[in-house]
Write a protein that holds these residues in place. Sequence first.
Motif, PDB file in Angstrom:
ATOM      1  N   GLY A 106       0.818  -1.282  -0.080  1.00 17.37           N
ATOM      2  CA  GLY A 106      -0.210   0.047  -0.202  1.00 17.37           C
ATOM      3  C   GLY A 106       0.840   1.249  -0.074  1.00 17.37           C
ATOM      4  O   GLY A 106       0.575   2.345  -0.716  1.00 17.37           O
ATOM      5  N   GLU A 107       1.808   1.061   0.786  1.00 18.51           N
ATOM      6  CA  GLU A 107       2.886   2.358   0.864  1.00 18.51           C
ATOM      7  C   GLU A 107       3.619   2.499  -0.570  1.00 18.51           C
ATOM      8  O   GLU A 107       3.595   3.780  -0.791  1.00 18.51           O
ATOM      9  CB  GLU A 107       3.617   2.113   1.878  1.00 18.51           C
ATOM     10  CG  GLU A 107       3.398   2.257   3.270  1.00 18.51           C
ATOM     11  CD  GLU A 107       4.349   2.213   4.470  1.00 18.51           C
ATOM     12  OE1 GLU A 107       5.684   1.646   3.875  1.00 18.51           O
ATOM     13  OE2 GLU A 107       3.945   2.356   5.692  1.00 18.51           O
ATOM     14  N   MET A 108       3.925   1.322  -1.302  1.00 20.94           N
ATOM     15  CA  MET A 108       4.439   1.498  -2.559  1.00 20.94           C
ATOM     16  C   MET A 108       3.391   2.195  -3.529  1.00 20.94           C
ATOM     17  O   MET A 108       3.876   3.081  -4.213  1.00 20.94           O
ATOM     18  CB  MET A 108       4.815   0.065  -2.946  1.00 20.94           C
ATOM     19  CG  MET A 108       6.080  -0.482  -2.217  1.00 20.94           C
ATOM     20  SD  MET A 108       7.574   0.468  -2.327  1.00 20.94           S
ATOM     21  CE  MET A 108       7.820   0.320  -4.044  1.00 20.94           C
ATOM     22  N   TYR A 109       2.244   1.771  -3.543  1.00 18.32           N
ATOM     23  CA  TYR A 109       1.045   2.501  -4.270  1.00 18.32           C
ATOM     24  C   TYR A 109       1.114   3.913  -4.178  1.00 18.32           C
ATOM     25  O   TYR A 109       0.959   4.755  -5.208  1.00 18.32           O
ATOM     26  CB  TYR A 109      -0.009   1.665  -4.192  1.00 18.32           C
ATOM     27  CG  TYR A 109      -0.294   0.545  -5.008  1.00 18.32           C
ATOM     28  CD1 TYR A 109      -0.510   0.510  -6.286  1.00 18.32           C
ATOM     29  CD2 TYR A 109      -0.213  -0.805  -4.328  1.00 18.32           C
ATOM     30  CE1 TYR A 109      -0.529  -0.913  -7.175  1.00 18.32           C
ATOM     31  CE2 TYR A 109      -0.275  -1.947  -5.077  1.00 18.32           C
ATOM     32  CZ  TYR A 109      -0.382  -1.943  -6.403  1.00 18.32           C
ATOM     33  OH  TYR A 109      -0.731  -3.069  -7.042  1.00 18.32           O
ATOM     34  N   LEU A 110       1.179   4.241  -2.824  1.00 24.36           N
ATOM     35  CA  LEU A 110       0.942   5.672  -2.494  1.00 24.36           C
ATOM     36  C   LEU A 110       2.177   6.470  -3.004  1.00 24.36           C
ATOM     37  O   LEU A 110       1.951   7.603  -3.687  1.00 24.36           O
ATOM     38  CB  LEU A 110       0.797   5.950  -0.832  1.00 24.36           C
ATOM     39  CG  LEU A 110      -0.516   5.330  -0.441  1.00 24.36           C
ATOM     40  CD1 LEU A 110      -0.274   5.650   1.171  1.00 24.36           C
ATOM     41  CD2 LEU A 110      -1.891   6.392  -0.990  1.00 24.36           C
ATOM     42  N   GLU A 111       3.327   5.883  -2.742  1.00 25.52           N
ATOM     43  CA  GLU A 111       4.465   6.683  -3.222  1.00 25.52           C
ATOM     44  C   GLU A 111       4.523   6.712  -4.686  1.00 25.52           C
ATOM     45  O   GLU A 111       4.860   7.994  -5.047  1.00 25.52           O
ATOM     46  CB  GLU A 111       5.976   5.893  -2.737  1.00 25.52           C
ATOM     47  CG  GLU A 111       7.052   6.635  -3.207  1.00 25.52           C
ATOM     48  CD  GLU A 111       8.159   5.861  -2.334  1.00 25.52           C
ATOM     49  OE1 GLU A 111       9.292   6.410  -2.551  1.00 25.52           O
ATOM     50  OE2 GLU A 111       7.994   4.700  -2.117  1.00 25.52           O
TER      51      GLU A 111
ATOM     52  N   GLU B 185      -9.548   2.690   2.241  1.00 22.70           N
ATOM     53  CA  GLU B 185      -8.721   3.262   3.288  1.00 22.70           C
ATOM     54  C   GLU B 185      -9.075   4.645   3.422  1.00 22.70           C
ATOM     55  O   GLU B 185      -8.453   5.524   4.034  1.00 22.70           O
ATOM     56  CB  GLU B 185      -7.486   2.770   3.380  1.00 22.70           C
ATOM     57  CG  GLU B 185      -7.209   1.432   3.697  1.00 22.70           C
ATOM     58  CD  GLU B 185      -5.821   1.089   4.025  1.00 22.70           C
ATOM     59  OE1 GLU B 185      -5.040   1.759   4.492  1.00 22.70           O
ATOM     60  OE2 GLU B 185      -5.453  -0.143   3.574  1.00 22.70           O
ATOM     61  N   GLY B 186      -9.589   5.346   2.198  1.00 20.28           N
ATOM     62  CA  GLY B 186      -9.970   6.814   2.059  1.00 20.28           C
ATOM     63  C   GLY B 186      -8.658   7.550   1.668  1.00 20.28           C
ATOM     64  O   GLY B 186      -8.517   8.670   1.928  1.00 20.28           O
TER      65      GLY B 186
ATOM     66  N   GLY C 136      -3.869  10.540   2.147  1.00 16.47           N
ATOM     67  CA  GLY C 136      -3.273   9.978   1.162  1.00 16.47           C
ATOM     68  C   GLY C 136      -2.008  10.686   0.977  1.00 16.47           C
ATOM     69  O   GLY C 136      -1.104  10.219   0.777  1.00 16.47           O
ATOM     70  N   GLU C 137      -2.260  12.087   0.697  1.00 20.57           N
ATOM     71  CA  GLU C 137      -1.003  12.437   0.202  1.00 20.57           C
ATOM     72  C   GLU C 137      -0.003  12.918   1.386  1.00 20.57           C
ATOM     73  O   GLU C 137       1.240  12.922   1.229  1.00 20.57           O
ATOM     74  CB  GLU C 137      -1.564  14.307  -0.386  1.00 20.57           C
ATOM     75  CG  GLU C 137      -0.306  14.804  -0.713  1.00 20.57           C
ATOM     76  CD  GLU C 137      -0.635  16.295  -1.601  1.00 20.57           C
ATOM     77  OE1 GLU C 137       0.162  16.769  -2.365  1.00 20.57           O
ATOM     78  OE2 GLU C 137      -1.795  16.753  -1.620  1.00 20.57           O
ATOM     79  N   LYS C 138      -0.448  13.168   2.546  1.00 22.45           N
ATOM     80  CA  LYS C 138       0.320  13.262   3.618  1.00 22.45           C
ATOM     81  C   LYS C 138       1.278  11.797   3.830  1.00 22.45           C
ATOM     82  O   LYS C 138       2.185  11.942   4.066  1.00 22.45           O
ATOM     83  CB  LYS C 138      -0.646  13.392   5.152  1.00 22.45           C
ATOM     84  CG  LYS C 138       0.178  13.661   6.482  1.00 22.45           C
ATOM     85  CD  LYS C 138      -0.624  13.887   7.671  1.00 22.45           C
ATOM     86  CE  LYS C 138       0.147  13.991   8.720  1.00 22.45           C
ATOM     87  NZ  LYS C 138      -0.928  13.960   9.916  1.00 22.45           N
ATOM     88  N   LYS C 139       0.426  10.683   3.765  1.00 20.25           N
ATOM     89  CA  LYS C 139       1.164   9.537   3.992  1.00 20.25           C
ATOM     90  C   LYS C 139       2.272   9.284   2.584  1.00 20.25           C
ATOM     91  O   LYS C 139       3.458   8.753   3.017  1.00 20.25           O
ATOM     92  CB  LYS C 139       0.302   8.255   4.223  1.00 20.25           C
ATOM     93  CG  LYS C 139      -0.431   8.133   5.252  1.00 20.25           C
ATOM     94  CD  LYS C 139      -1.546   6.876   5.297  1.00 20.25           C
ATOM     95  CE  LYS C 139      -2.419   7.066   6.420  1.00 20.25           C
ATOM     96  NZ  LYS C 139      -1.501   6.035   7.494  1.00 20.25           N
ATOM     97  N   ALA C 140       1.902   9.602   1.393  1.00 24.34           N
ATOM     98  CA  ALA C 140       2.611   9.447   0.589  1.00 24.34           C
ATOM     99  C   ALA C 140       3.947  10.338   0.565  1.00 24.34           C
ATOM    100  O   ALA C 140       5.185   9.951   0.341  1.00 24.34           O
ATOM    101  CB  ALA C 140       1.938   9.779  -0.890  1.00 24.34           C
ATOM    102  N   MET C 141       3.715  11.575   0.887  1.00 25.21           N
ATOM    103  CA  MET C 141       4.716  12.584   1.281  1.00 25.21           C
ATOM    104  C   MET C 141       5.944  11.850   2.471  1.00 25.21           C
ATOM    105  O   MET C 141       6.919  12.040   2.005  1.00 25.21           O
ATOM    106  CB  MET C 141       4.215  13.742   1.598  1.00 25.21           C
ATOM    107  CG  MET C 141       3.692  14.761   0.342  1.00 25.21           C
ATOM    108  SD  MET C 141       2.851  16.215   0.638  1.00 25.21           S
ATOM    109  CE  MET C 141       4.342  17.142   1.435  1.00 25.21           C
ATOM    110  N   ASN C 142       5.363  11.581   3.233  1.00 21.14           N
ATOM    111  CA  ASN C 142       6.202  10.966   4.348  1.00 21.14           C
ATOM    112  C   ASN C 142       6.949   9.688   3.992  1.00 21.14           C
ATOM    113  O   ASN C 142       8.130   9.550   4.198  1.00 21.14           O
ATOM    114  CB  ASN C 142       4.950  10.461   5.523  1.00 21.14           C
ATOM    115  CG  ASN C 142       6.099   9.870   6.466  1.00 21.14           C
ATOM    116  OD1 ASN C 142       6.311   8.652   6.574  1.00 21.14           O
ATOM    117  ND2 ASN C 142       6.380  10.766   7.658  1.00 21.14           N
TER     118      ASN C 142
END
Length: 118
Positions: free
Chosen positions: A5-10, A48-49, A65-71
Amino acid sequence: MQESGEMYLETIYVLSQKSPEVRAIDVGEYMGFSKPSVSRGLGLLKNEGLVITDEHGFIKLTEEGEKKAMNIYERHTVLTKLLLAIGVDEKTAADDACRIEHYISDTTFNAIKAHMKC
């Protein structure tokens, strides 16, 4: 959140920095994943929104999602810089940073970030 999931967000974050129009096919090509895999991954992120798709099928990160992706992306870039600084070649540094970013604690990452003055 799982590593995938983190990979997709990134990936969505990186692609959205290049173009505001990110499609599932773009994500699949970037990650080297099949269309069904991408559909499933995006479905989980939607539940997960963290992402939405607009009426044209373009993928957008939600605020969370953007906050998590930026992190996640920050972890990747800082860890890559650290590995490059100690003499690791560029490809290995990027590949290893990608693996490490999902498992390193916030405490350790913040210490590395402070040490690197990032």
